[in-house]
Design an enzyme around this catalytic site. Structure first.
Site, PDB file in Angstrom:
ATOM      1  N   GLY A  72       0.990  -1.582   0.047  1.00  0.00           N
ATOM      2  CA  GLY A  72      -0.032  -0.055   0.265  1.00  0.00           C
ATOM      3  C   GLY A  72       0.869   1.805   0.299  1.00  0.00           C
ATOM      4  CB  THR A  73       3.727   2.297   1.699  1.00  0.00           C
ATOM      5  OG1 THR A  73       3.393   1.925   3.303  1.00  0.00           O
ATOM      6  CG2 THR A  73       4.838   3.512   1.977  1.00  0.00           C
ATOM      7  N   GLY A 201      -1.629  -6.667  -0.384  1.00  0.00           N
ATOM      8  CA  GLY A 201      -1.816  -7.846   0.351  1.00  0.00           C
ATOM      9  C   GLY A 201      -2.070  -8.166   2.039  1.00  0.00           C
ATOM     10  CG  HIS A 202       0.414  -6.919   5.556  1.00  0.00           C
ATOM     11  ND1 HIS A 202      -0.574  -6.254   6.405  1.00  0.00           N
ATOM     12  CD2 HIS A 202       0.837  -5.397   4.578  1.00  0.00           C
ATOM     13  CE1 HIS A 202       0.295  -5.059   6.612  1.00  0.00           C
ATOM     14  NE2 HIS A 202       0.206  -4.553   5.345  1.00  0.00           N
ATOM     15  CB  CYS A 326       2.194   3.655  11.403  1.00  0.00           C
ATOM     16  SG  CYS A 326       1.165   3.052  10.945  1.00  0.00           S
TER      17      CYS A 326
END
Ligand SMILES: *Cc1c(COP(=O)(O)O)cnc(C)c1O
Length: 399
Positions: A72-73, A201-202, A326
């Site tokens: 995603g990042t 994905g995760h 985060c």
């Protein structure tokens, strides 16, 4: 007793069927997807199949619109940086105050180091976007809008299809961080004006380190990782073939489980939230509870520290989260809850419970049993708690 894992918005367990499907790509199917011999051809076909599975889950027009990334990042960074590079005369970006750090810290960096003007659109007490402020920020000076589909902390959904339509007349590219929404919310990108979308994905039972960026056909795009011609020149580097195969299977399974997510999982989440709100004084659900992901509940317990709650929950074999993974470890409460004007006394005690298709009713009951004692114990130590058990003074949701 088996631990309860209610932190699925931080990461999910790899589905055993996903793991099984990816394993051969470490062994017999080790070829490079770009090679012109049989080893490569078979792997190339598997990559193509995964691309089609993602196309189907997103309702994309064409499988070439899927670019595999590391997660995603990377997708968020690629979309925003590409848009600024592709439209050099547009030096403004629009985003929201509740984005993931993958978007917000990039925007802050662009503002500081690249002279980009960033419009950070505020949200109201329920976490809903300020539509008037959004409309006012739209102009032909803006290169890209990046607004998330679903918030990772509260689950609040944003009207991204409508936001994309509003940006279109100005020639602005529209990107959405859909990391939390993909697999939980039905999507048909071909019928929207969304130009780019990132997923990871995760967050949907595939491994960490694989993701995808949807790039609508015809979108101005500049690769941020330069090298070989992989992904049609949009993302260089030898394909992570085990990860890509895993993501394809995870996408297929997510499609199969979508109805369950919105039925059984939603029911469990509602039972959990209701159970906590009924048994514990001075707490409230945060976010837009009528319009949110089916798996997420974020409850603010006043006059207690989230870290203390997590510690005692952990001792009881229960995993949850305060704010985002985060930002935990810092003393500042979540930027998402602060953007919603939730006072420090409540934002500090906010706990996110995020369920998945692996969650059970028995687990929900264990959390409902454990929480009242934990909150009572911590409040007994709190200098701010007067023991009255009075109704919350600040309750944006049920007020
Ligand atoms: C987890 C998450 C990301 C980051 O994805 P990675 O694959 O871990 O880089 C970005 N945005 C949101 C909303 C997320 O929840």
């Amino acid at each position: 007793m088996k631990p309860v894992y209610f932190d699925n918005n931080a990461t999910t367990k790899v589905d055993p069927r996903v793991l099984e499907a990816m394993l051969p790509y470490f062994t017999e199917q080790f070829g490079n997807a770009s090679s012109l011999h049989a080893f490569g051809a078979e792997v190339g076909a598997a990559v193509k199949g995964a691309r089609r599975d993602l196309q189907a889950l997103l309702g994309a027009e064409h499988d070439h619109e899927i670019v595999f990334t590391s997660g995603g990042t990377e997708g968020d960074n690629a979309a925003i940086l590409s848009a600024l590079e592709a439209s050099p005369r547009r030096r403004e970006v629009i985003t929201s105050a509740v984005e993931h750090p993958a978007v917000l810290s990039l925007c802050a960096w662009l503002e500081k180091n690249r002279g980009v003007k960033v419009h950070v659109i505020p949200v109201d007490a329920k976490g809903r976007l300020d539509m008037a402020a959004y409309e006012a920020a739209l102009s032909e000076r803006v290169a890209i809008v990046s607004i998330m589909w679903a918030n990772n902390e509260t689950g609040t959904l944003f009207p991204v299809a409508k936001l994309a339509e509003m940006a279109k007349p100005y020639g602005i590219l529209f990107h959405t961080d859909a990391v939390q929404a993909v697999g939980k919310v039905p999507m048909d990108l071909k019928s929207t004006a969304i130009d780019m979308l990132s997923l990871s994905g995760h967050k949907l039972h595939a491994p960490k380190g694989i993701g995808a960026l949807y790039v609508r056909r015809g979108t101005r795009f500049r690769p941020q990782i330069k090298g070989g011609q992989q992904e049609r020149g949009r993302r260089a580097g030898t394909e992570n073939t085990p990860g890509i195969v895993a993501l394809g299977v995870a996408a297929r399974l997510a499609g199969d489980y979508m109805a369950e997510e919105n039925g059984r999982v939603r029911g469990l989440r509602d039972r959990l939230e209701k159970g906590l709100l009924q048994r514990i004084p001075s707490c409230f659900a945060t976010g837009d509870v009528e319009n949110r992901l089916p798996n997420t509940a974020n409850v603010a317990f006043e006059f207690v520290e989230g870290e203390g709650i997590l510690l005692l929950l952990n001792r009881a074999g229960i995993a949850a989260s305060s704010g985002s993974a985060c930002t935990s470890g810092s003393l500042e409460p979540s930027h998402v809850l602060r953007a919603m004007s939730i006072p420090y006394t409540a934002a500090h005690g906010a706990i996110r419970f995020s369920l998945s298709r692996d969650s059970s009713g028995e687990e929900v009951d264990r959390v409902i049993e454990a929480m009242p004692g934990i909150i009572e114990k911590l409040r007994a130590l709190s200098p701010f708690w007067d023991g009255s058990g009075a109704a919350s003074a600040f309750n944006p949701v049920y007020a």
